[in-house]
Every structure is written in structure tokens, then in C-alpha cells.
Enzyme design. Structure first.
Site, PDB file in Angstrom:
ATOM      1  N   CYS A   1      18.814  21.812  -7.221  1.00  0.00           N
ATOM      2  CA  CYS A   1      20.208  22.241  -7.268  1.00  0.00           C
ATOM      3  C   CYS A   1      20.848  21.787  -8.581  1.00  0.00           C
ATOM      4  O   CYS A   1      20.622  20.656  -9.019  1.00  0.00           O
ATOM      5  CB  CYS A   1      20.975  21.664  -6.082  1.00  0.00           C
ATOM      6  SG  CYS A   1      22.710  22.182  -6.016  1.00  0.00           S
TER       7      CYS A   1
ATOM      8  N   CYS B   1      26.119  16.241  -6.715  1.00  0.00           N
ATOM      9  CA  CYS B   1      26.674  15.509  -5.572  1.00  0.00           C
ATOM     10  C   CYS B   1      25.853  14.241  -5.331  1.00  0.00           C
ATOM     11  O   CYS B   1      24.647  14.309  -5.073  1.00  0.00           O
ATOM     12  CB  CYS B   1      26.658  16.387  -4.328  1.00  0.00           C
ATOM     13  SG  CYS B   1      27.509  17.983  -4.547  1.00  0.00           S
TER      14      CYS B   1
ATOM     15  N   CYS C   1      23.305  13.664  -2.301  1.00  0.00           N
ATOM     16  CA  CYS C   1      22.347  14.710  -1.937  1.00  0.00           C
ATOM     17  C   CYS C   1      20.989  14.520  -2.605  1.00  0.00           C
ATOM     18  O   CYS C   1      20.895  14.341  -3.826  1.00  0.00           O
ATOM     19  CB  CYS C   1      22.924  16.078  -2.311  1.00  0.00           C
ATOM     20  SG  CYS C   1      21.884  17.455  -1.769  1.00  0.00           S
TER      21      CYS C   1
ATOM     22  N   CYS D   1      21.732  27.607  11.727  1.00  0.00           N
ATOM     23  CA  CYS D   1      22.417  27.451  10.456  1.00  0.00           C
ATOM     24  C   CYS D   1      21.434  27.729   9.321  1.00  0.00           C
ATOM     25  O   CYS D   1      20.454  26.997   9.163  1.00  0.00           O
ATOM     26  CB  CYS D   1      22.984  26.047  10.337  1.00  0.00           C
ATOM     27  SG  CYS D   1      24.044  25.571  11.729  1.00  0.00           S
TER      28      CYS D   1
ATOM     29  N   CYS E   1      25.214  30.767  11.537  1.00  0.00           N
ATOM     30  CA  CYS E   1      26.104  30.194  10.532  1.00  0.00           C
ATOM     31  C   CYS E   1      25.342  30.167   9.209  1.00  0.00           C
ATOM     32  O   CYS E   1      24.135  29.901   9.189  1.00  0.00           O
ATOM     33  CB  CYS E   1      26.526  28.794  10.951  1.00  0.00           C
ATOM     34  SG  CYS E   1      27.663  27.977   9.797  1.00  0.00           S
TER      35      CYS E   1
ATOM     36  N   CYS F   1      33.526  26.529   9.362  1.00  0.00           N
ATOM     37  CA  CYS F   1      32.851  25.286   9.747  1.00  0.00           C
ATOM     38  C   CYS F   1      32.928  24.358   8.545  1.00  0.00           C
ATOM     39  O   CYS F   1      32.405  24.688   7.478  1.00  0.00           O
ATOM     40  CB  CYS F   1      31.400  25.590  10.124  1.00  0.00           C
ATOM     41  SG  CYS F   1      30.380  24.132  10.420  1.00  0.00           S
TER      42      CYS F   1
ATOM     43  N   ARG G   1      30.886  18.090  15.702  1.00  0.00           N
ATOM     44  CA  ARG G   1      29.422  18.090  15.722  1.00  0.00           C
ATOM     45  C   ARG G   1      28.875  16.795  15.148  1.00  0.00           C
ATOM     46  O   ARG G   1      29.194  16.417  14.019  1.00  0.00           O
ATOM     47  CB  ARG G   1      28.883  19.282  14.924  1.00  0.00           C
ATOM     48  CG  ARG G   1      27.358  19.441  14.991  1.00  0.00           C
ATOM     49  CD  ARG G   1      26.916  20.669  14.237  1.00  0.00           C
ATOM     50  NE  ARG G   1      27.650  21.830  14.672  1.00  0.00           N
ATOM     51  CZ  ARG G   1      28.066  22.807  13.856  1.00  0.00           C
ATOM     52  NH1 ARG G   1      27.807  22.747  12.566  1.00  0.00           N
ATOM     53  NH2 ARG G   1      28.746  23.837  14.335  1.00  0.00           N
TER      54      ARG G   1
END
Length: 359
Positions: free
Chosen positions: A71, A75, A78, A115, A148, A208, A278
Site C-alpha cells: 500500500c 498509516c 498497518c 467484507c 460490505c 460502516c 462490532r
């Protein structure tokens, strides 16, 4: 806080939440500041709210990581980030058949929502087409299952394409407070995430959005992100606890205790009394043997593995749910209360808009 003060606080919070009224900032902070000795009282008060709106049902969700690693975003939490040396699986887009097969096995195990997730800043148009094919394949064999999608920051028109493809929801977490956001990411901002959640909502996708805790945030940051999320009015709120991957800037951060995790979940239940809360990533390593207590606060969990880390075996999750006296929510059962159930999609096209009707 004295024992009588805790009782008064929790009684007031429960009464307000049962009327779908949120706590004040001061009350939310007070929940986080309660002592470990008060944890059962905190859980009990929030549990009354959970039972009122969701009974003893637990909704199961399953992640399918369609594209892992590499990626360009930085972040700090992550394992897929720019510069990560975590020894995670790295692969480009898996095929429709493989993704749908993973979803099919999760559905057979009781998952009500699948998801579909992919690493990256945001999808290209061809990526939207790939995901649309997978959504169609899942819905073709299990039309009642919620799908999702989580693909990062969206460009104009992409949310509408996902909705037209049959996706039910879009996930994009705020992760931390606006004030703290620059401490965990520099390649995009808090406002970019807010914009994407709003674009998904406007396209008719169920929003979400949640957060991650254990990254060095203060109690004020936790309350700030909870109230920022409430302003977005999501249908589901994932609460994650940091998985401190080696090879990331937050490796070795073990700030959370099981009791702190429970206080955070309880505070979120008071802020979101009738919303799907969740229990998400990191629950096994931070809550540990207190996971069953968390089911009295959250009405939804992820089943099995996460994006780049393994979770508790699905069979153990199901046993834990049963042992704690809860039941798995069926695909034909409505998750949210009537006042905000997630099968209703507000019209955003046709008469009164610049978009053609869905005919």
C-alpha cells in the site's frame, strides 16, 4: 469516583441510552476513567442497552482480503503500509472464483456479512469492476447475505457503481480523532476519510465506520472519535484494538488491558445504543479470557481471520458465543431496530435529483 458516583453515572447513562440519547462528553470520559474494580458494573449497565436493542443475537462477519500489502499510504498501525517490513502475505488481486469461494465457506459457517477488502489508497475504475464481479458471484448463490466493500478513498461515482453492482455497505474507518490523526498517518487526512464515508452514504450504501485503539491516544481522543463517528450516523461501528505488528512504527505497543478494552466498548455502546457495534481486530490478544464479557457490549464480531493476521478459529468463536448464552443471528433476521434497520435505503435518484430513476 466514589461507589455511589459510579452507580449514579451508570444509571443515568443506561436510562439515556434506552431512550436513544447519547451521553455528554463529560459522561463518556467518566466511563473511561472508572476503576478496574468497577468493570462488572460498567459492563452490566451497557449490557442492558445492548439487550434492549439487540437481544442475545450476535451477528457474524467475515473478511476476504482481495489484495494484500504494497500500500502507498503510511498509516502507522498497518502491516500493509508503505515501508512495512512485516512478513505478511503480499499479493495482487485474487480472482472472482477464489474470493467468492472464501465467502461461501464463511457463509456456511454462519457469517451474515462478507467484507471485501483491498489494500491501497483507493480503487481504480477497473478495480471497481473486479469487485462488482465478486459481489455478483456472492449474491448469485447467497442473495440474502450482506456484502460490505472496503477499498480506501473513493473517487466521484465509484460508490454509485458499487451500489448498482449489488453491494450493501461501505467501510471506511476514521481510526482516531481529528487532532490525533497526523500522528498516525501523513499521506491523507481525517477529512479525506469523512468525505469517503459521506460519499458512500449519499450513494445509498450502508455506512460502516469505526476506530482503532491502543495507538497512544488519550481518553479525549477516544471520546472525540466516538462523537465524530456519531455525527456521520453509521449503521455499523467496528471497534478495533491495535495489533502491534513487527515492522511497523507501532510495533511493541501494548498499552491496552482487557479492562480498558471493555470500558471503551461500553462507552461506544452508550454513544451508539441502537447501532451495530462490532468487536473487530485485536480482540483475541487484548481481551483474552474476557472476550465473552465483550459480547455483552458488542452485538457483532468478525468470524475467523483478519486481513493480515490470524484470528481465533471459527469453531472457537461459535463455542464462545454459545457458552456465553448468546445465539448467532440468522441471515433472515433484521440486525438493527426498526427505527434504523439497515434494509432501508434512502432514495438519492429520480424525482427531485439530477440522477435518473432506478428503473
Amino acid at each position: 469516583m466514589t461507589e455511589s458516583g459510579v452507580e449514579e453515572l451508570l444509571g443515568s447513562l443506561s436510562a439515556k441510552a434506552l431512550l436513544r440519547r447519547p451521553p455528554t462528553r463529560e459522561e463518556a470520559l467518566a466511563v473511561l476513567e472508572t476503576d478496574d474494580d468497577d468493570i462488572l458494573e460498567v459492563v452490566g449497565a451497557a449490557s442492558r442497552v445492548r439487550r434492549r436493542f439487540f437481544g442475545r443475537r450476535v451477528k457474524l462477519n467475515h473478511l476476504v482480503n482481495m489484495k494484500s500489502g504494497l500500500c502507498p499510504e503510511d498509516c502507522g498501525y498497518c502491516s500493509q503500509r508503505l515501508g512495512s517490513t512485516s512478513e505478511i502475505l503480499k499479493y495482487s488481486w485474487i480472482g472472482t472464483e477464489e474470493a467468492a469461494g472464501n465467502a461461501e465457506r464463511a457463509i456456511a459457517a454462519g457469517a451474515k456479512r462478507v467484507c471485501l477488502v483491498a489494500s491501497g489508497r483507493g480503487p481504480a475504475d477497473r478495480d471497481i469492476s473486479r469487485v462488482a464481479d465478486t459481489v455478483a458471484a456472492i449474491k448469485g448463490t447467497a442473495p440474502e447475505v450482506e456484502v460490505c466493500v472496503c477499498l480506501g478513498l473513493l473517487k466521484p461515482g465509484q460508490a454509485e457503481r458499487l451500489r448498482e453492482a449489488g453491494a450493501d455497505a461501505y467501510n471506511h474507518n476514521l481510526n482516531t480523532s481529528e487532532e490525533n490523526y497526523g500522528q498516525i498517518c501523513s499521506t491523507h487526512g481525517f477529512e479525506d476519510r469523512v468525505r469517503t464515508v459521506n460519499e458512500a452514504k449519499q450513494a445509498g450504501l450502508s455506512p460502516c465506520s469505526g476506530a482503532i485503539f491502543g495507538m497512544g491516544e488519550t481518553d479525549e481522543d477516544i471520546v472525540d472519535v466516538a462523537f465524530a463517528l456519531r455525527e456521520l450516523d453509521p449503521d455499523s461501528v467496528p471497534v478495533n484494538f491495535l495489533i502491534p505488528f513487527e515492522g511497523t512504527p507501532l510495533a511493541g505497543r501494548w498499552d491496552l488491558t482487557p479492562q480498558r478494552c471493555l470500558r471503551i466498548l461500553a462507552m461506544f455502546r452508550f454513544v451508539f445504543p441502537d447501532v451495530e457495534v462490532r468487536l473487530a481486530g485485536g480482540r483475541e490478544i487484548h481481551l483474552r479470557t474476557l472476550q465473552p464479557l465483550a459480547l455483552h457490549l458488542a452485538n457483532s464480531i468478525f468470524l475467523g481471520d483478519y486481513l493480515t493476521s490470524e484470528g481465533q478459529p471459527g469453531a472457537d468463536d461459535l463455542q464462545m458465543i454459545a457458552d456465553a448464552g448468546f445465539v448467532v443471528e440468522g441471515a433472515d433476521e433484521q440486525t438493527l431496530p426498526d427505527a434504523r434497520q439497515d434494509l432501508v435505503t434512502l432514495r438519492r435518484r429520480g424525482a427531485g435529483t439530477d440522477l435518473p430513476a432506478n428503473t
